[in-house]
Design a protein around this motif. Structure first.
Motif, PDB file in Angstrom:
ATOM      1  N   THR A   8      16.750  -0.020 -22.710  1.00  0.00           N
ATOM      2  CA  THR A   8      16.693  -0.265 -24.218  1.00  0.00           C
ATOM      3  C   THR A   8      15.378  -1.076 -24.267  1.00  0.00           C
ATOM      4  N   ASN A   9      14.532  -0.971 -25.378  1.00  0.00           N
ATOM      5  CA  ASN A   9      13.477  -0.475 -25.435  1.00  0.00           C
ATOM      6  C   ASN A   9      12.979  -2.406 -25.236  1.00  0.00           C
ATOM      7  N   TYR A 100      15.939  -2.722 -34.276  1.00  0.00           N
ATOM      8  CA  TYR A 100      17.422  -2.875 -33.827  1.00  0.00           C
ATOM      9  C   TYR A 100      18.466  -2.676 -34.651  1.00  0.00           C
ATOM     10  N   GLY A 133      19.270  -5.832 -26.911  1.00  0.00           N
ATOM     11  CA  GLY A 133      18.938  -4.467 -27.683  1.00  0.00           C
ATOM     12  C   GLY A 133      19.857  -3.933 -28.007  1.00  0.00           C
ATOM     13  N   LYS A 134      20.690  -3.496 -27.529  1.00  0.00           N
ATOM     14  CA  LYS A 134      21.893  -3.451 -28.536  1.00  0.00           C
ATOM     15  C   LYS A 134      23.383  -3.737 -27.801  1.00  0.00           C
TER      16      LYS A 134
END
Length: 161
Positions: A8-9, A100, A133-134
């Protein structure tokens, strides 16, 4: 699935900053709150923190990372970031503002770096869990490392029990 696809970022940012972390994924179709997530993964509630995004009177956004069982104290939080008052960011704007989704929001790697405050109690922990982040992903890292990655400060921003 290769490890690369899982990034993820937030994870890419931690990697770039050479900050150590662990991550754990779990089945999650829809938003679940932090308590449900902690229970599902067998985490101690005291080590799991949620990320809240607020809007100040000035129109600026602020991020607060607080224990999952705690409630934000808007007066203390506003004072910590030098605002007159704060309110929660409307859910419909969360993805547009942060990049997000609800339940997958983390203080690291948002679209824009917002002033971030981590609840002071986290300073006493060696490790903490935050969203990765997810949906369906948790990161485990040292509070000091979260502070560094999110350019955050520690302050007392929760309601007294």
């Amino acid at each position: 699935m290769s490890k690369k696809e899982l990034k993820t970022n937030a994870m890419r940012m931690l990697d770039r900053m050479k900050i150590p972390y662990e991550y754990e994924t779990y089945e999650c179709e829809d938003f679940t709150d932090g308590i449900e997530t902690a229970d599902k993964l067998g985490y101690d509630h005291a080590l799991v923190y949620k990320t809240l995004v607020t809007t100040g009177k000035s129109g600026e956004h602020y991020v607060f990372v607080i224990p999952i069982e705690a409630e934000i104290d808007f007066k203390k939080a506003a004072k910590a970031v030098g605002e007159k008052s704060l309110e929660m960011l409307h859910l419909k704007n969360l993805t547009k503002v942060t990049g997000y989704v609800r339940g997958g929001c983390t203080a690291i790697g948002m679209k824009k770096q917002f002033p971030t405050v981590i609840q002071k109690d986290a300073e006493e922990l060696t490790q903490m869990h935050v969203s990765g982040g997810k949906l369906g992903m948790q990161l485990k890292l040292a509070p000091e490392d979260l502070k560094k990655a999110a350019k955050a400060q520690f302050a007392d921003v929760i309601r007294d029990h």
